[in-house]
Write an enzyme that holds these catalytic residues in place. Structure first.
Site: not given
Ligand code: NAP
Length: 455
Positions: A132, A156-158, A207, A229, A263
């Site tokens: 994001n 990083h995200a795919s 994430g 985070e 987020c």
């Molecule tokens: P996500 O689906 O959780 O993915 C984040 C990262 O984690 C990606 O690199 C993803 O890789 C990887 N990932 C996903 N599942 C995993 C697993 N089981 N094991 C290891 N790695 C895994 O999140 P997103 O959709 O990219 O981002 C949105 C989320 O991030 C929202 O909930 C948002 O609130 C949160 N966020 C929080 C903050 C903060 O500072 N608190 C900041 C920004 C975003 P792949 O892409 O390869 O699946």
């Protein structure tokens, strides 16, 4: 092992293909990364700062190119993408200038002839990052971690591997030796193998909650330090003395910035009963007027979501909330045509137990909640499994501050949307994660806080 494909969410076109690496390849690289750490940890703050400042200059010089890449890969508006790159340069310079003082030895008066605390680098830190803010999230981790003398490996995200490789390239262009910052294009399932590698000393994940749980469990099993985070469902309390024009402006930008995918976006608006109808009417007018469109168009207020599947999941959450009794005031239908677009949507009379109240809605969907009085508003705001950001809108800042202190969140702002600032700590409580980024607190997450005692 498949290649990753970047798809422009505004039109569905493929814009890049990036080769995945295998676990074996990643582990071979980790050996080299460890060697790079052995030299890097001996460099002075001054040497590191020189490279960090080079990086900041490169980010500034390449701002437009990098911003266009972020917009193409994940759909944020071009204006916001430029600001994201500017902020990366700001954070990079902040740590270049301040790491030395933030990690200065601390003398402690004891019975010893000399006793102090020193902060030493730990080694290779793995960062699992979201799409994001494809540049900022990575820099927010890397600038302090590297200035502290660690080295970083990025998963990083795919869907934003173009950005991931561009960041690695920027580090190399800035003069960082090979191995100080490395992008690993690996499957999420292989993160486990990387965490288990003996060279990895710590993991940070930004994430979703499920990803955080999974990574933290593996890191815990391997006794590796973790910072998480995660998501949020930030509540903003709109008090009865609030300036409604200002409150609705803030609510509109707060919910639509980054196409609703932040987020710390304002997600739940807890409005006092006496001004509820007036707030809702004005808010609806402003959300309706915000222009959805092509993210490269400078006049666009918000663009598409980052992926079609994310848009479809969001729509299901909206439908579920309506079936649970929320009132659809605006939006709520998937537009025809290409891209991952979803319109600005308002759900009113949202109450605890509904999807829109209990879970994170990661897109341009606002939940408006009615509170009987101030105490009820605080209770509703705190009735969440998340605790990332929160806010109070009022013309009485003393009243606002008292409420801010009672909100269960890592960040509580009065009359302003929560933003991250390198001078202040950033992070969450409850299911929004643990640990802090930014400021002196952030840079001390990945150091050995070491006691030295000379008898
Ligand atoms: P996500 O689906 O959780 O993915 C984040 C990262 O984690 C990606 O690199 C993803 O890789 C990887 N990932 C996903 N599942 C995993 C697993 N089981 N094991 C290891 N790695 C895994 O999140 P997103 O959709 O990219 O981002 C949105 C989320 O991030 C929202 O909930 C948002 O609130 C949160 N966020 C929080 C903050 C903060 O500072 N608190 C900041 C920004 C975003 P792949 O892409 O390869 O699946």
């Amino acid at each position: 092992m498949k290649n990753t494909i970047s798809i422009n969410p505004a039109n569905g076109e493929t814009i890049g293909t990036y080769p995945r690496i295998t676990v074996t390849e990643a582990k071979e690289t980790l050996v080299k990364v460890k060697k790079a750490f052995d030299s890097w940890k001996k460099t002075s703050f001054e040497e590191r700062a020189t490279l960090m400042k080079n990086l900041a200059d490169i980010l500034d010089a390449d701002n437009e190119k990098l911003a266009q890449l972020a917009t193409a890969e994940m759909g944020k508006t071009i204006g916001q993408a430029r600001k994201e790159i500017e902020k990366c340069a700001l954070v990079t310079r902040y740590y270049a200038d301040h790491a030395d003082s933030l990690l200065k030895d601390e003398t402690v008066k004891t019975e010893a002839s000399k006793s102090y605390v020193t902060f030493q680098p730990m080694g290779t830190v793995l960062a699992v990052m979201p799409w994001n803010f494809p540049f900022y999230q990575v820099i927010r981790f890397a600038a302090p971690a590297l200035m502290a003398g660690n080295v970083g490996v990025l998963k990083h995200a795919s869907n934003v591997q173009g950005c991931a490789f561009a960041i690695e390239e920027a580090f190399i262009k800035a003069g960082f030796p090979k191995g100080i910052f490395t992008n690993f294009n690996i499957n999420a399932e292989n993160v486990k193998d990387i965490i288990e590698d003996q060279t990895i000393v710590a993991v940070t994940l930004t994430g979703s909650e499920p990803a955080g749980r999974s990574v933290a469990a593996i890191a815990g099993q391997n006794l590796k330090k973790t910072v998480l985070e995660l998501g949020g469902s930030d509540a903003y309390i709109i008090l009865d003395d609030a300036d409604l024009e200002a409150a609705t402006d803030l609510a509109t930008f707060g919910r639509l910035q980054n196409n609703g995918q932040t987020c710390i976006a304002a997600k739940r608006f807890v409005v006092l009963e006496s001004i509820y109808d007036a707030f809702l009417a004005l808010y609806t007018t402003k959300m309706k007027a915000a222009k959805m469109g092509e993210p490269t168009d400078e006049t666009t207020y918000y663009g598409p979501l980052a992926r079609v599947n994310l848009r479809d999941d969001l729509h299901k959450q909206v439908e579920k909330s309506i079936s649970q009794g929320a009132r659809l005031v605006l939006g709520g239908t998937i537009p025809e045509g290409k891209g991952a677009y979803y319109p600005a949507t308002i759900l009113a009379e949202v109450t605890p137990g509904m999807e829109a109240f209990d879970n994170e809605l990661f897109g341009p969907v606002a939940s408006v909640i009615k509170a009987k009085d101030e105490n009820h508003a605080i209770a509703l705001a705190n009735n969440s499994v998340f605790g990332l950001g929160s806010g109070v809108i009022t013309s009485n800042t003393e009243r606002g501050e008292k409420i801010a202190l009672q909100l269960e969140a890592g960040n509580s702002f009065v009359n302003k949307l929560v933003v991250s600032d390198p001078r202040m700590p950033f992070g969450g409580i409850k299911n929004s994660g643990f640990g802090r980024e930014l400021s002196g607190y952030g840079i001390r997450e990945f150091v050995n806080i070491k006691t030295i005692w000379i008898e």
